[in-house]
Design a protein around this motif. Structure first.
Motif, mmCIF file in Angstrom:
data_model
loop_
_atom_site.group_PDB
_atom_site.id
_atom_site.type_symbol
_atom_site.label_atom_id
_atom_site.label_comp_id
_atom_site.label_asym_id
_atom_site.label_seq_id
_atom_site.Cartn_x
_atom_site.Cartn_y
_atom_site.Cartn_z
ATOM 1 N N GLN A 437 -2.912 22.703 6.981
ATOM 2 C CA GLN A 437 -2.726 22.869 8.646
ATOM 3 C C GLN A 437 -2.966 21.224 8.460
ATOM 4 O O GLN A 437 -2.593 21.030 9.865
ATOM 5 N N THR A 438 -3.934 20.713 8.148
ATOM 6 C CA THR A 438 -3.702 18.882 8.758
ATOM 7 C C THR A 438 -2.306 18.395 8.239
ATOM 8 O O THR A 438 -1.732 17.889 9.371
ATOM 9 N N TRP A 439 -0.926 18.622 7.674
ATOM 10 C CA TRP A 439 -0.192 18.023 7.111
ATOM 11 C C TRP A 439 0.961 18.600 8.202
ATOM 12 O O TRP A 439 2.032 18.379 8.846
ATOM 13 N N ARG A 440 0.312 20.342 9.236
ATOM 14 C CA ARG A 440 1.741 20.574 9.735
ATOM 15 C C ARG A 440 1.585 19.808 11.299
ATOM 16 O O ARG A 440 2.107 19.480 11.679
ATOM 17 N N SER A 441 0.132 19.354 11.394
ATOM 18 C CA SER A 441 -0.398 18.878 12.118
ATOM 19 C C SER A 441 0.139 17.115 12.349
ATOM 20 O O SER A 441 0.735 16.593 13.439
ATOM 21 N N ALA A 442 -0.030 16.417 11.133
ATOM 22 C CA ALA A 442 0.242 14.907 11.234
ATOM 23 C C ALA A 442 2.426 14.829 11.272
ATOM 24 O O ALA A 442 1.974 14.164 11.687
ATOM 25 N N LEU A 443 2.905 15.991 10.837
ATOM 26 C CA LEU A 443 4.166 16.169 11.110
ATOM 27 C C LEU A 443 4.798 15.625 12.503
ATOM 28 O O LEU A 443 5.383 14.990 12.216
#
Length: 620
Positions: A437-443
């Protein structure tokens, strides 16, 4: 609100440089006063109107408005300069370094094939300089057009080399004045790449090559990939091929594949293991790759067996009527016959042959090894927990006792991410889901920043009404500290036309087996050394907390940034996520390699910052 911070080349900063000519005591007093004012600004809870501070900071806007300059960073800049720090740019390299690949083309003279190995120990005394592109270099065309058309000035290969490569090459390409056009429908072997892939599928027992994934084939190690046409076809089938080939000073297969936007890296296993764990790939493919497989007590085949997953396939296409290598007349049997002799000793079975293509399948049953004849058996390795980073080849069979011994036919479509599979890799489900979830938001945040707007004279962040960069803006991406590979996953989920080389540092937690089991490209690497690729091969480099990790290692961050610049294409992007102090140091290094750089405050209450950089096109 996200903040974008000016770098140390801002006009405001330059105007202060005139103060440096003052006497030391006066200068120290001025910096003391400025430092005190800056700290008060940081701690003050009140927000002042832009009109009262227009000479020090930019106005605050939301979305398309200008971003406020952060006083804390300016204070750090002033402090560093007051201590005498300089930001002298690295010199530009000469023409001889345009296509230079560190660690290769050396020979210690100790053993046969030594010239093919990496020798990074010879790089320590090299001059530190910024590699320039060739005079006729052009920005590659965007995917998918760039897969079929490349600029011939971008690769170190001549027209004569293309034309002398044989009939296969002439069917693959059309040569024009300044570009090479590949025929997607034509050529790897015999009747074309599609027919060749269908032939392999039939030998596996499939109706067509579109069913590879149903048979458990998702990742393919393509040894000596030529000009990448087989890999390009596999990509069109949503599979993940990784091309490896030895270093070549000219006519490089790896450089050409990467120029086409296909996964590739320099790799040779003549005397050392590949930087992959055991049981990494569903298929290993060699089409006239030039390897004499039965030399060195068959250790080359044992290395293929090591990286091949249970139930996986080895595909060999080789002329059946020609001998391979400099062998005496008494041994001039076909290479396929000699491979088949060894295959019986390592629990492979010849499952198909069509024309000059042979297919062996590795056993899915680990009990096979204990039932072999002892007289002709190759011993099993005593597998440990060591990281296989260019270790010497071993004369034994690896991976038979691994928890990851799972036949590829038993893997789910979501291999590597089920709770049971995560447990095999020692990863907690909650940890993995949170990271996802962190990297979905970060991207989403990253993608909006990949625009020259943030480097303009009036830096802006695109607003909701402004178009984001196109889905195919970048193709070749490297995640330099990939962890679970979730940046890769986010790019796929959001429909970006990028593939990712997921790099796991050798000194970090070894999550590469998980990444490869997910069907992604990945590799182990020591970032104290240059990466095994050619210059100008990646569109974007991403490093999350890598610099903090390396600060405890023997690595030079100065050399790391020069290496990042070497492998980054002109107008390519760098996104570094780390702690504020580390980011400030990194911004200084970015300035030295001539990158445009901005620091982004995520405004999440942490000391994490983003450093977003773009490499300029240094034209001659």
């Amino acid at each position: 609100m996200t903040k974008i911070l000016y770098d140390m080349t801002s006009p405001w900063y330059k105007s202060l440089s005139s103060l440096f000519g003052l006497k030391p005591r006066i200068r120290a007093l001025l910096f003391f006063i400025l430092g005190g004012v800056t700290l008060v600004t940081i701690l003050a809870p009140l927000s002042y109107e832009a009109s009262t501070s227009s000479t020090l900071v930019s106005n605050v806007y939301s979305n398309y408005r200008r971003i406020k300059e952060q006083a804390a960073v300016d204070y750090l800049d002033l402090r560093s300069l007051s201590l005498g720090a300089t930001l002298k740019e690295f010199p530009l390299c000469g023409k001889e370094r345009e296509s230079y690949v560190p660690c290769y083309n050396y020979s210690t003279g100790n053993r046969e094939g030594d010239v093919l190995d990496r020798h990074c120990e010879f790089e320590r005394e090299k001059e530190r300089c910024v590699v320039r592109p060739p005079r006729d270099y052009k920005i590659p065309l965007r995917w998918p057009l760039g897969r079929d058309i490349i600029w011939n000035g971008n690769v170190k290969i001549t027209k004569d080399q293309f034309l002398s490569s044989g009939t296969v090459t002439t069917r693959l390409m059309l040569l024009e004045e300044n570009q090479v056009t590949f025929h997607s429908e034509d050529g790897l072997i015999f009747d074309g790449v599609k027919e060749y892939a269908r032939q392999i599928a039939e030998m596996i027992g499939l109706g067509s090559d579109t069913e590879f994934a149903q048979a458990g084939v998702r990742t393919v190690l393509d040894i000596g990939c030529g000009f990448g046409s087989f890999g390009a076809h596999l990509v069109s089938l949503n599979l993940m091929p990784i091309c490896i080939a030895e270093y070549e000073e000219t006519g490089s297969q790896v450089q050409l594949a990467l120029e086409r936007g296909l996964p590739a890296m320099i790799g040779s296993f003549f005397s050392k293991q590949l930087p992959y764990p055991a049981l990494s790939f569903d298929m290993v493919h060699c089409a006239q790759c030039g390897i004499t497989w039965d030399i060195k007590d068959a250790m080359l085949l044992l290395e293929v067996d090591r990286v091949l997953k249970p139930g996986g396939y080895f595909v060999l296409t080789t002329p059946t009527s020609k001998a391979q290598g400099n062998l005496p007349d008494t041994k001039k049997t076909s290479i396929s016959t000699r491979v088949d002799e060894v295959s019986k000793k390592i629990c492979w079975s010849l499952t198909g042959q069509q024309d000059e293509t042979f297919l062996w399948q590795k056993t899915a049953d680990s009990n096979c090894y204990s039932s072999r004849s002892q007289a002709s058996s190759i011993p099993l390795c005593k597998d440990g927990d060591s990281v296989p980073y260019y270790h010497p080849l071993v004369p034994c069979i690896s991976g038979t006792s691994s928890k990851r011994w799972i036949p590829i036919q038993n893997k789910s479509a979501f291999a590597g991410t089920t709770s049971a599979e995560l447990e095999i890799h020692g990863v907690k489900t909650e940890e993995f889901l949170e990271d996802t979830q962190t990297w979905r938001s970060a991207l989403k945040n990253y993608w909006s920043l990949l625009t020259p707007l943030i480097f303009s004279d009036h830096p802006k962040r695109p607003g909701d009404d402004d178009p984001l960069p196109p889905f195919n803006m970048i193709r070749n991406v490297m995640d330099m500290n990939a962890r679970f590979g979730n940046l890769n996953s986010a790019l796929l989920d959001q429909g970006k036309s990028a593939w990712v080389m997921n790099v796991v540092p050798v000194s970090a937690r070894n999550t590469l087996p998980l990444i490869l089991d997910r069907g992604f490209a990945g590799v182990l690497h020591d970032w104290c050394e240059p990466f095994p690729t050619y210059p100008r091969t990646y569109d974007m480099l991403h490093a999350n907390e890598l610099l903090t990790h390396l600060s405890s290692e023997r690595c030079s961050l100065m050399d790391l940034f020069l290496e990042m610049d070497r492998i980054l294409r002109p107008e390519g992007w760098v996104v570094v996520s780390d702690k504020l102090g580390v980011i400030e140091m990194a911004r200084g290094l970015a300035t030295r390699v001539r990158w445009e750089a901005r620091v982004i405050d995520l405004q999440d209450g942490s000391d994490q910052r983003l450093l977003v950089c773009q490499k300029p096109f240094l034209r001659k």
